[in-house]
Design a protein around this motif. Sequence first.
Motif, PDB file in Angstrom:
ATOM      1  N   CYS A 283       0.817  -1.212   0.000  1.00 35.85           N
ATOM      2  CA  CYS A 283       0.000   0.000   0.000  1.00 35.85           C
ATOM      3  C   CYS A 283       0.854   1.266   0.000  1.00 35.85           C
ATOM      4  O   CYS A 283       0.372   2.337   0.372  1.00 35.85           O
ATOM      5  CB  CYS A 283      -0.945  -0.006   1.198  1.00 35.85           C
ATOM      6  N   GLU A 284       2.111   1.139  -0.407  1.00 36.65           N
ATOM      7  CA  GLU A 284       3.032   2.270  -0.440  1.00 36.65           C
ATOM      8  C   GLU A 284       2.971   3.074   0.847  1.00 36.65           C
ATOM      9  O   GLU A 284       2.572   4.245   0.847  1.00 36.65           O
ATOM     10  CB  GLU A 284       2.720   3.165  -1.652  1.00 36.65           C
ATOM     11  N   PRO A 285       3.393   2.467   1.963  1.00 33.49           N
ATOM     12  CA  PRO A 285       3.290   3.159   3.253  1.00 33.49           C
ATOM     13  C   PRO A 285       4.300   4.296   3.358  1.00 33.49           C
ATOM     14  O   PRO A 285       5.250   4.363   2.583  1.00 33.49           O
ATOM     15  CB  PRO A 285       3.627   2.050   4.254  1.00 33.49           C
ATOM     16  N   ASP A 286       4.072   5.195   4.317  1.00 36.21           N
ATOM     17  CA  ASP A 286       5.019   6.280   4.561  1.00 36.21           C
ATOM     18  C   ASP A 286       6.173   5.800   5.426  1.00 36.21           C
ATOM     19  O   ASP A 286       7.253   6.353   5.387  1.00 36.21           O
ATOM     20  CB  ASP A 286       4.309   7.439   5.281  1.00 36.21           C
ATOM     21  N   LEU A 287       5.870   4.791   6.268  1.00 38.47           N
ATOM     22  CA  LEU A 287       6.886   4.319   7.205  1.00 38.47           C
ATOM     23  C   LEU A 287       6.913   2.789   7.213  1.00 38.47           C
ATOM     24  O   LEU A 287       5.871   2.139   7.322  1.00 38.47           O
ATOM     25  CB  LEU A 287       6.567   4.833   8.618  1.00 38.47           C
ATOM     26  N   LEU A 288       8.116   2.257   7.083  1.00 36.35           N
ATOM     27  CA  LEU A 288       8.284   0.803   7.137  1.00 36.35           C
ATOM     28  C   LEU A 288       9.111   0.468   8.369  1.00 36.35           C
ATOM     29  O   LEU A 288      10.206   0.998   8.549  1.00 36.35           O
ATOM     30  CB  LEU A 288       9.004   0.321   5.875  1.00 36.35           C
ATOM     31  N   LEU A 289       8.567  -0.396   9.228  1.00 31.29           N
ATOM     32  CA  LEU A 289       9.321  -0.837  10.391  1.00 31.29           C
ATOM     33  C   LEU A 289       9.931  -2.191  10.039  1.00 31.29           C
ATOM     34  O   LEU A 289       9.206  -3.138   9.761  1.00 31.29           O
ATOM     35  CB  LEU A 289       8.406  -0.974  11.607  1.00 31.29           C
ATOM     36  N   ALA A 290      11.250  -2.263   9.999  1.00 29.66           N
ATOM     37  CA  ALA A 290      11.904  -3.518   9.638  1.00 29.66           C
ATOM     38  C   ALA A 290      12.612  -4.068  10.868  1.00 29.66           C
ATOM     39  O   ALA A 290      13.664  -3.584  11.254  1.00 29.66           O
ATOM     40  CB  ALA A 290      12.882  -3.290   8.498  1.00 29.66           C
ATOM     41  N   ASP A 291      11.995  -5.060  11.515  1.00 31.01           N
ATOM     42  CA  ASP A 291      12.527  -5.603  12.761  1.00 31.01           C
ATOM     43  C   ASP A 291      13.444  -6.786  12.456  1.00 31.01           C
ATOM     44  O   ASP A 291      12.974  -7.884  12.217  1.00 31.01           O
ATOM     45  CB  ASP A 291      11.365  -6.027  13.666  1.00 31.01           C
ATOM     46  N   GLU A 292      14.729  -6.553  12.439  1.00 32.43           N
ATOM     47  CA  GLU A 292      15.733  -7.560  12.118  1.00 32.43           C
ATOM     48  C   GLU A 292      15.335  -8.375  10.886  1.00 32.43           C
ATOM     49  O   GLU A 292      15.217  -9.597  10.961  1.00 32.43           O
ATOM     50  CB  GLU A 292      15.926  -8.502  13.316  1.00 32.43           C
ATOM     51  N   PRO A 293      15.143  -7.717   9.747  1.00 33.84           N
ATOM     52  CA  PRO A 293      14.588  -8.420   8.592  1.00 33.84           C
ATOM     53  C   PRO A 293      15.516  -9.475   8.002  1.00 33.84           C
ATOM     54  O   PRO A 293      15.072 -10.328   7.252  1.00 33.84           O
ATOM     55  CB  PRO A 293      14.340  -7.301   7.580  1.00 33.84           C
ATOM     56  N   THR A 294      16.802  -9.443   8.342  1.00 28.14           N
ATOM     57  CA  THR A 294      17.724 -10.382   7.695  1.00 28.14           C
ATOM     58  C   THR A 294      18.411 -11.324   8.677  1.00 28.14           C
ATOM     59  O   THR A 294      19.244 -12.124   8.287  1.00 28.14           O
ATOM     60  CB  THR A 294      18.816  -9.607   6.930  1.00 28.14           C
TER      61      THR A 294
END
Lengths: 311, 326
Positions: free
Chosen positions: B173-184
Amino acid sequence: MLTFIVRRLLQTLPIIFAVAALIFVLFSVIPGTFASSMSEDGRSVLDPEIMARMNKEFGYDDPVYVRFGKYIRQLASFDLGTSFRTRQPVISVIADRLWPTAQLAFASMVFAIVIGVPLGFIAALRSDSWVDMVSMVTAVSGLSLPKFWLGLMLMYLFALVLGWLPSFGYGDGSFRYLILPAVALGVAPMALLARTTRAAVLDIMNADFVRTARAKGMSERRVVQWHLTRNALVIVLTTIGLQFGTVIGQAVVVEKLFSWPGLGSLLVDSVTLRDIPVVQGSILVIVLLFLLINTLVDVLCAVIDPRIKYS
Amino acid sequence: MSGNPLLEVENLRIDLTVGDTRFPAVQDISFTIERGETFGLVGESGCGKSITSLALIGLLRHPLSIGGGKIRFDGREIQNLSPGEMRKLRGNRISMIFQEPMTALNPLSPIGRQIAEMFVLHKGASWREAERMSVEALASVRVPAPERRIKDYPHQLSGGMRQRVMIAIALACEPDLLLADEPTTALDVTVQAEILELIRDLSAARGTAVLMISHDLGLIANMCRRVGVMYAGRLVEERYADEIFQNPSHPYTSGLVASLPLLGARLKHGRQRLKEIAGVVPPVAAFPAGCRFNPRCYAATDICRGQDPGVTPLANGGLVRCHHHE
């Protein structure tokens, strides 16, 4: 999918053979024969000559391995032998009793599912509330009540005191006669299903993918509808399958108590009289039903859970 | 575009309730994320990074809850929004990628459907439209043959592929903010680089701001413009990424930087013991008095054991929370 079903059915063949062998061995080693059981109560004395003739006629003179060979050959041609008592083919004796037992088992499982599964769901969704407490106390009590006692209490309350339902018997086979034995038989699986469903739902509610669903902006109702129910269903279905088998086994007590003309009461009567072909046949049919239902459950689980098919 | 920053966190406190007692698991957290910026949060396991991000998206669950402070998103306070209002933001304007791609997707649902849910929930699309859109979303995260892949179930995909699906969902949904919690964290090193690159490219292309959470200082330095270092529920230092590396102010940050193994160091200096920070993060109920890092700190003095250090501003907009900062 078809290969999966065929494979599952083929897997049941060795089980059936093992069960048949086990039953045969068991009833070869326990003391007493049909002939001796007739004089067991002490009221009548059977002429030893007649006893010997009966034993010869039923094949008890042959060594065990010869009898086993004969038995397996019979089974292979779907012949369950002839009843010692009625001299009728065992298959037709069992066929008469199959429908009442199926009715009873089915009705008690419907009762267990319709009440147990929603109860477990609600308890999990409102965990630690009074709803949860009440339903789980009910469930534990349901699991710990002995069936014969529960049956007697139901008879006392609904037949004797309130007079709403017939106390025992098959009657004309109408629904009214089915209710009490079905409830007596269904309370334990209902309790178990409620507990299993609750545990399954609680477990899945804490799963990572449910957190993902919430992070997507889903309402709790959507989370339950779209993600929780299907996952819980796999566990609930497996429990239902196992409980179906237990119910058929435990029907022995309830059928005897309510004079229900099913496989269970046939089994009890036949054991007392050492009517071995009927005993062997009944147990085999019960095992067969159990295997069939569990195969069906496995197939249903495979339909719901794509991981099962491929593994 | 309005002038205020995209996200302002002010004195955020997160309480852990045990019985009748509330312990502040996270306290006095303040930081700001500008539009399109990538902000990093680093710290050891258990320092409160993940629950901070869960608080931002409104997903804290009992026994955790927001105990105080403000979260302003696009100028609007969101810490007290109704569940319904919060749901409109969640997934739509703020979305999240989790650490564990193996379990973060529903095992019984095809991935296409799981992406499509986003368009049905937030864009009012029909399932048919949503499916078409999910093919595009899958293509955008560089999954080959997306029109075939949407029918796959999560167990048919590798960890890296699943994380791509998670990214597709998060960015749908093309967000304004992406929270990436230890994505890798759960991925192979080679796959890690691809996933990070993907997050960087896509967020840059869409102007999405990213809050990157990791315990890997190297990764954070690579991805982020500014970095916040967390320790025992507090932000102990906040700086530009290059500054923090060259000139860490807080003893904890220095420890973290020193503990990074250097490739080739053994050839130059011979076999050496890897640097570590002795001890572990204290549990929430047993935070020490004074500075929370004092039991593990090489520079600790009496004042550190008795008095809580306040926030000291540094040059260039940096902040540090230490009595003896360098």
